[in-house]
Design an enzyme around this catalytic site. Structure first.
Site, PDB file in Angstrom:
ATOM      1  N   TYR A  97       0.738  -1.111  -0.027  1.00  0.00           N
ATOM      2  CA  TYR A  97      -0.062  -0.115   0.055  1.00  0.00           C
ATOM      3  C   TYR A  97       1.023   1.220  -0.101  1.00  0.00           C
ATOM      4  O   TYR A  97       1.319   1.573   1.106  1.00  0.00           O
ATOM      5  CB  TYR A  97      -0.796  -0.008   1.190  1.00  0.00           C
ATOM      6  CG  TYR A  97      -1.964   0.909   1.343  1.00  0.00           C
ATOM      7  CD1 TYR A  97      -2.022   2.032   0.533  1.00  0.00           C
ATOM      8  CD2 TYR A  97      -2.680   0.869   2.321  1.00  0.00           C
ATOM      9  CE1 TYR A  97      -3.023   3.055   0.792  1.00  0.00           C
ATOM     10  CE2 TYR A  97      -3.713   2.074   2.458  1.00  0.00           C
ATOM     11  CZ  TYR A  97      -3.968   3.090   1.790  1.00  0.00           C
ATOM     12  OH  TYR A  97      -4.635   4.000   2.032  1.00  0.00           O
ATOM     13  N   LYS A 127      -1.367  -1.151  -4.215  1.00  0.00           N
ATOM     14  CA  LYS A 127      -2.383  -0.123  -3.948  1.00  0.00           C
ATOM     15  C   LYS A 127      -1.599   1.396  -4.098  1.00  0.00           C
ATOM     16  O   LYS A 127      -0.681   1.627  -3.080  1.00  0.00           O
ATOM     17  CB  LYS A 127      -2.865  -0.030  -2.747  1.00  0.00           C
ATOM     18  CG  LYS A 127      -4.425   0.913  -2.808  1.00  0.00           C
ATOM     19  CD  LYS A 127      -4.889   1.146  -1.395  1.00  0.00           C
ATOM     20  CE  LYS A 127      -5.653   2.443  -1.786  1.00  0.00           C
ATOM     21  NZ  LYS A 127      -6.043   3.038  -0.407  1.00  0.00           N
TER      22      LYS A 127
HETATM   23  C1  LIG Z   1      -5.506  10.079   1.369  1.00  0.00           C
HETATM   24  C2  LIG Z   1      -6.641   9.335   1.248  1.00  0.00           C
HETATM   25  O1  LIG Z   1      -7.421   9.239   2.026  1.00  0.00           O
HETATM   26  N1  LIG Z   1      -6.942   9.009  -0.012  1.00  0.00           N
HETATM   27  C3  LIG Z   1      -8.198   8.176  -0.097  1.00  0.00           C
HETATM   28  C4  LIG Z   1      -8.514   8.632  -1.512  1.00  0.00           C
HETATM   29  O2  LIG Z   1      -9.860   7.824  -2.039  1.00  0.00           O
HETATM   30  C5  LIG Z   1      -9.175   9.898  -1.431  1.00  0.00           C
HETATM   31  O3  LIG Z   1      -9.935  10.149  -0.275  1.00  0.00           O
HETATM   32  C6  LIG Z   1      -9.838  10.487  -2.595  1.00  0.00           C
HETATM   33  O4  LIG Z   1      -8.798  10.418  -3.992  1.00  0.00           O
HETATM   34  C7  LIG Z   1      -9.990  12.106  -2.435  1.00  0.00           C
HETATM   35  O5  LIG Z   1      -8.679  13.028  -2.593  1.00  0.00           O
HETATM   36  C8  LIG Z   1      -7.497   6.580  -0.460  1.00  0.00           C
HETATM   37  O6  LIG Z   1      -6.502   6.550  -1.222  1.00  0.00           O
HETATM   38  C9  LIG Z   1      -7.506   6.104   0.829  1.00  0.00           C
HETATM   39  C10 LIG Z   1      -8.095   4.690   0.982  1.00  0.00           C
HETATM   40  O7  LIG Z   1      -8.615   4.004   0.028  1.00  0.00           O
HETATM   41  C11 LIG Z   1      -8.185   3.903   2.180  1.00  0.00           C
HETATM   42  O8  LIG Z   1      -8.927   3.970   2.995  1.00  0.00           O
HETATM   43  O9  LIG Z   1      -6.927   3.057   2.497  1.00  0.00           O
END
Ligand SMILES: CC(=O)N[C@@H]([C@@H](O)[C@H](O)[C@H](O)CO)[C@@H](O)CC(=O)C(=O)O
Length: 274
Positions: A97, A127
């Site tokens: 990740y 990921k």
């Molecule tokens: C830093 C962060 O929280 N990134 C999110 C994104 O989904 C992010 O919220 C989205 O791209 C909006 O910027 C995900 O990569 C995190 C995620 O999938 C997880 O919960 O592990």
């Protein structure tokens, strides 16, 4: 993908993490294609314990972030850490990740992937939660002969990552913008790139709006609660609960983009995208 960023996995105790993992595996049986448990921790021993537990409960895979307090200073050290975790669950597919903005570990994913299967035979994929599309593209390009999963984690850029070869996505906004994202995936699959772009822009309009208000895990949970009606509970310190003002503004934006079901006609305006 359980106990990652959105699930505040790193803010939970080990026993809470085990409990959440068990719930997802049990309740997800025959409903979810895969349940992958994030087992990353600062303590290698805890990470191994969680990896073992994931195998015992029948999870489909494990994911691990880089340890971020006493940090690995190069690729080999990071791989050694990941290898020890993977070895605790030798039958489970292993995902790295990559989320450098949160871990502070800037080792490029492309570099890490080079020869990784020799060290971690269960390595299954990545990921990738970063905006560096050069790094992402090279991960795909240099591993075309391997059957790795390339799961992209920046929801507002998913279309670009699909063009680069992403094989899937994991992200927080799919919890409430999943329908729009699925429409984009479908359009992409059918090579209808103009519709796919339209959907991506639409998703971006919302994310761009909330980012300007201040957007993170707490705010994600507030929106998830709003849209699903399922209370996500408050975030855990050091995170602060999203303000009422944020939630009201996000709700108004969701309505204006026609992202909320059962919106009255009077709430609609020209922003809505199909
Ligand atoms: C830093 C962060 O929280 N990134 C999110 C994104 O989904 C992010 O919220 C989205 O791209 C909006 O910027 C995900 O990569 C995190 C995620 O999938 C997880 O919960 O592990």
């Amino acid at each position: 993908m359980v106990n990652g960023t959105t699930g505040e996995g790193l803010s939970l105790s080990i026993s809470e993490r085990r409990q959440v993992a068990e719930e997802w595996v049990t309740k997800g049986r025959n409903k979810l294609d895969q349940v992958v448990i994030h087992v990353g921790a600062l303590s290698l021993k805890e990470s191994q314990e969680l990896a073992k537990h994931a195998a015992e409960i029948g999870a489909d895979g494990i994911a691990v972030i880089a340890p971020f307090f006493l940090k690995p200073w190069n690729k080999d050290v990071l791989i050694n850490f990941l290898k020890e975790v993977a070895a605790a669950a030798p039958a489970l597919p292993f995902y790295y990740y990559h989320i450098p903005a949160l871990t502070g570990i800037k080792i490029r994913a492309e570099e890490l992937l080079d020869g990784i299967q020799d060290k971690i035979p269960t390595f299954q994929g990545l990921k990738f939660s970063d905006t560096d599309l050069l790094d992402f593209g090279q991960c795909v390009d240099q591993n075309q002969q391997r059957q790795f999963a390339f799961l992209f984690g920046v929801d507002e850029q998913l279309l670009s990552a699909l063009v680069m070869g992403a094989t899937g996505a994991v992200g927080s906004t799919y919890n409430y913008l999943g329908k729009k994202a699925n429409q984009m995936l479908e359009a992409f699959e059918q090579k209808d790139f103009s519709s796919a772009l339209n959907y991506q822009f639409c998703i971006q309009r919302f994310i761009n709006f909330v980012v300007k208000l201040g957007f993170g895990v707490s705010q994600t949970k507030a929106i998830m609660t709003l849209v699903s009606g399922i209370p996500m509970g408050p975030p855990r310190l050091p995170l602060q609960k999203a303000s009422r003002e944020f939630t009201d503004n996000a709700e108004a934006k969701l309505k204006s983009l026609d992202f909320l079901p059962f919106t009255g006609l009077k709430d609609r305006n020209l922003e809505a995208c199909s």
